[in-house]
Design a protein around this motif. Structure first.
Motif, PDB file in Angstrom:
ATOM      1  N   HIS A   1       4.666  -5.578   7.201  1.00  0.00           N
ATOM      2  CA  HIS A   1       6.003  -5.835   6.691  1.00  0.00           C
ATOM      3  C   HIS A   1       6.386  -4.592   5.884  1.00  0.00           C
ATOM      4  O   HIS A   1       5.708  -3.565   5.969  1.00  0.00           O
ATOM      5  N   ALA A   2       7.449  -4.639   5.107  1.00  0.00           N
ATOM      6  CA  ALA A   2       7.891  -3.406   4.451  1.00  0.00           C
ATOM      7  C   ALA A   2       8.369  -3.648   3.029  1.00  0.00           C
ATOM      8  O   ALA A   2       9.053  -4.643   2.751  1.00  0.00           O
ATOM      9  N   LEU A   3       8.007  -2.712   2.152  1.00  0.00           N
ATOM     10  CA  LEU A   3       8.549  -2.642   0.808  1.00  0.00           C
ATOM     11  C   LEU A   3       8.639  -1.153   0.502  1.00  0.00           C
ATOM     12  O   LEU A   3       7.674  -0.525   0.084  1.00  0.00           O
ATOM     13  N   LEU A   4       9.811  -0.586   0.753  1.00  0.00           N
ATOM     14  CA  LEU A   4       9.949   0.859   0.840  1.00  0.00           C
ATOM     15  C   LEU A   4      11.090   1.412  -0.009  1.00  0.00           C
ATOM     16  O   LEU A   4      12.209   0.880   0.011  1.00  0.00           O
ATOM     17  N   GLY A   5      10.831   2.516  -0.691  1.00  0.00           N
ATOM     18  CA  GLY A   5      11.885   3.216  -1.399  1.00  0.00           C
ATOM     19  C   GLY A   5      12.870   3.879  -0.461  1.00  0.00           C
ATOM     20  O   GLY A   5      14.062   3.968  -0.762  1.00  0.00           O
ATOM     21  N   ILE A   6      12.412   4.326   0.704  1.00  0.00           N
ATOM     22  CA  ILE A   6      13.315   5.015   1.630  1.00  0.00           C
ATOM     23  C   ILE A   6      14.354   4.065   2.208  1.00  0.00           C
ATOM     24  O   ILE A   6      15.417   4.501   2.682  1.00  0.00           O
ATOM     25  N   PHE A   7      14.099   2.748   2.152  1.00  0.00           N
ATOM     26  CA  PHE A   7      15.096   1.809   2.660  1.00  0.00           C
ATOM     27  C   PHE A   7      16.269   1.651   1.703  1.00  0.00           C
ATOM     28  O   PHE A   7      17.246   0.969   2.032  1.00  0.00           O
ATOM     29  N   ASP A   8      16.213   2.275   0.530  1.00  0.00           N
ATOM     30  CA  ASP A   8      17.369   2.331  -0.369  1.00  0.00           C
ATOM     31  C   ASP A   8      18.498   3.110   0.312  1.00  0.00           C
ATOM     32  O   ASP A   8      19.590   2.559   0.540  1.00  0.00           O
ATOM     33  N   PRO A   9      18.318   4.365   0.722  1.00  0.00           N
ATOM     34  CA  PRO A   9      19.398   5.060   1.427  1.00  0.00           C
ATOM     35  C   PRO A   9      19.549   4.664   2.888  1.00  0.00           C
ATOM     36  O   PRO A   9      20.619   4.835   3.467  1.00  0.00           O
TER      37      PRO A   9
ATOM     38  N   GLY B   1      -3.644   5.484   8.777  1.00  0.00           N
ATOM     39  CA  GLY B   1      -4.916   4.983   9.287  1.00  0.00           C
ATOM     40  C   GLY B   1      -5.609   4.073   8.295  1.00  0.00           C
ATOM     41  O   GLY B   1      -6.165   3.030   8.667  1.00  0.00           O
ATOM     42  N   ARG B   2      -5.572   4.443   7.025  1.00  0.00           N
ATOM     43  CA  ARG B   2      -6.199   3.612   6.002  1.00  0.00           C
ATOM     44  C   ARG B   2      -5.457   2.286   5.859  1.00  0.00           C
ATOM     45  O   ARG B   2      -6.081   1.228   5.700  1.00  0.00           O
ATOM     46  N   GLU B   3      -4.136   2.322   5.928  1.00  0.00           N
ATOM     47  CA  GLU B   3      -3.380   1.067   5.838  1.00  0.00           C
ATOM     48  C   GLU B   3      -3.705   0.134   6.995  1.00  0.00           C
ATOM     49  O   GLU B   3      -3.895  -1.068   6.806  1.00  0.00           O
ATOM     50  N   ILE B   4      -3.755   0.672   8.198  1.00  0.00           N
ATOM     51  CA  ILE B   4      -4.055  -0.155   9.365  1.00  0.00           C
ATOM     52  C   ILE B   4      -5.439  -0.779   9.237  1.00  0.00           C
ATOM     53  O   ILE B   4      -5.632  -1.984   9.482  1.00  0.00           O
TER      54      ILE B   4
ATOM     55  N   ILE C   1       0.846  -1.188   0.000  1.00  0.00           N
ATOM     56  CA  ILE C   1       0.000   0.000   0.000  1.00  0.00           C
ATOM     57  C   ILE C   1       0.879   1.235   0.000  1.00  0.00           C
ATOM     58  O   ILE C   1       1.682   1.444   0.912  1.00  0.00           O
ATOM     59  N   SER C   2       0.730   2.075  -1.013  1.00  0.00           N
ATOM     60  CA  SER C   2       1.496   3.319  -1.125  1.00  0.00           C
ATOM     61  C   SER C   2       0.521   4.484  -1.273  1.00  0.00           C
ATOM     62  O   SER C   2       0.405   5.105  -2.331  1.00  0.00           O
ATOM     63  N   LEU C   3      -0.215   4.761  -0.198  1.00  0.00           N
ATOM     64  CA  LEU C   3      -1.190   5.848  -0.189  1.00  0.00           C
ATOM     65  C   LEU C   3      -0.810   6.951   0.796  1.00  0.00           C
ATOM     66  O   LEU C   3      -1.503   7.974   0.872  1.00  0.00           O
TER      67      LEU C   3
ATOM     68  N   ASP D   1       4.387   3.146   2.864  1.00  0.00           N
ATOM     69  CA  ASP D   1       4.150   4.484   3.394  1.00  0.00           C
ATOM     70  C   ASP D   1       5.460   5.070   3.900  1.00  0.00           C
ATOM     71  O   ASP D   1       5.916   4.757   5.005  1.00  0.00           O
ATOM     72  N   ASP D   2       6.047   5.944   3.100  1.00  0.00           N
ATOM     73  CA  ASP D   2       7.350   6.507   3.434  1.00  0.00           C
ATOM     74  C   ASP D   2       7.257   7.664   4.423  1.00  0.00           C
ATOM     75  O   ASP D   2       8.260   8.309   4.714  1.00  0.00           O
TER      76      ASP D   2
END
Length: 383
Positions: free
Chosen positions: A267-275, A231-234, A225-227, A250-251
């Protein structure tokens, strides 16, 4: 040593860089969470290309960065929007990226999931869209990676209502040999995805999304979920069928979403975890021991940097990600596919450097300082 950084008001401020980097302890694979970093691609700075040319990728540096992520214990989410899908990297380039990353993942034992979309077409009928998805799904399946079904610009433009989404996704899930991740990317990341799942009303769209999952729970490993709405994700993750995971995209709110509550976690799938890779990995290992406080103490201070990189227009967050990769020594230059190194202002880049340095993200702070001064000099900022 100090460095003069430009502020948004046009003035300069003196900043004293941090002398020592954050040092992450070596650790084993994560046990409490599944964590992917969506990884960027490294452009070939010597290629004679224009912004409209096919992407010229430095494959050695691109794959080396994926080995860096795997070495931290993170999985790699490949050929996602962080890799500039639809913003400089076309399907031909993405397909090569998937194949090369898959071979590298097998060589080092790294976890890999790859984006499947329809970006080889710009429009067409539902039949055309389904065929485009199937072509990409086959490439990922042949590579041996897990598939992430990404949102489709073509489907958003063609679909006349929720039933079209249900038809397309139902067909793809039925034919998928292995469970996939469904990715709901909001319009803040890609304006062309406004009204996805058949409605601009997010409550209505959520119901359609959940109906697709409920019809094929054995074929859905999880949802991303990338919104940017915690609150909506939870609320959504609490309604998922048993065994279907929620991967936060959600970054802005990732620490609280990954930490979770008494009724579950993301769990996580995040662009911010690149840096953030070494720091994020260390934080997750605190969770592995049940140390939620230690996890939050490490990860909460990173949110300011993430909110800065992902500020509107959010889709240009990749510029800051690549800047930090260059400053950290993961690549030799600050150029991007499609020339997107110019997509953020100098004050924005200066603040990104300052926040990242404050977190200790640069393995060699002196190198980062020298490179930042080189960039500032290019813009005529005196030191």
């Amino acid at each position: 040593m100090t460095i003069e950084l430009p502020s948004p008001d046009g003035t300069l401020r003196t900043y004293a860089p941090r002398p020592e980097p954050f040092r992450a302890a070596a650790g084993t694979a994560f046990t409490s969470r599944t964590v992917f970093s969506a990884a960027h691609v490294v452009a070939d700075p010597y290629a004679d290309v224009s912004p409209d040319s096919p992407a010229a990728v430095d494959w050695d540096a691109t794959l080396a960065f994926r080995r860096h992520l795997w070495a931290q214990g993170l999985g790699v989410a490949e050929a996602m929007d962080t890799a500039q899908r639809g913003m400089g990297l076309d399907w031909a380039g993405a397909a090569e990226l998937i194949r090369r990353s898959a071979a590298e993942a097998k060589a080092v034992g790294g976890r890999l999931a790859c984006g499947v979309g329809t970006d080889q077409i710009t429009g067409g009928s539902l039949t055309d869209i389904r065929a485009a998805y199937e072509e990409q799904l086959a490439v990922v399946a042949e590579s041996g990676a897990q598939a992430i079904l990404m949102a489709s610009r073509a489907l958003a433009a063609t679909a006349t209502g929720p039933e079209d989404y249900q038809e397309i996704y139902g067909h793809l899930l039925r034919q998928s040999a292995e469970p996939v991740v469904l990715h709901w990317l909001g319009p803040m990341f890609d304006p062309a995805l406004e009204g996805y799942w058949g409605s601009a009303d997010l409550d209505t769209a959520t119901e359609v999304f959940l109906e697709v999952i409920a019809a094929h729970p054995d074929k859905v490993d999880g949802i991303k979920i990338s919104l940017l709405d915690a609150g909506r994700e939870i609320a959504l993750r609490r309604r998922l069928p048993q065994g279907v995971r929620c991967y936060t995209g959600d970054d802005f709110h990732y620490p609280e979403l990954i930490a979770g509550d008494e009724r579950g976690f993301s769990h996580a799938l995040l662009g911010i975890f690149d840096p953030l890779a070494p720091l994020a990995a260390q934080a997750v290992r605190h969770l592995d021991t049940g140390d939620v406080s230690g996890f939050r103490q490490l990860l909460d201070p990173t949110v300011e940097l993430s909110c800065h990189l992902f500020q509107a227009p959010t889709r240009f967050y990749k510029t800051g990600v690549v800047l930090l990769a260059w400053l950290a020594g993961h690549q030799s230059h600050f150029t991007m596919v499609g020339g997107l190194q110019s997509a953020r202002s100098l004050p924005h880049l200066a603040r990104a450097y300052e926040l990242a340095d404050g977190l200790g993200l640069f393995p060699d702070p002196g190198l980062a300082e020298d490179r930042m001064k080189t960039l500032l000099a290019l813009y005529g900022v005196p030191q």
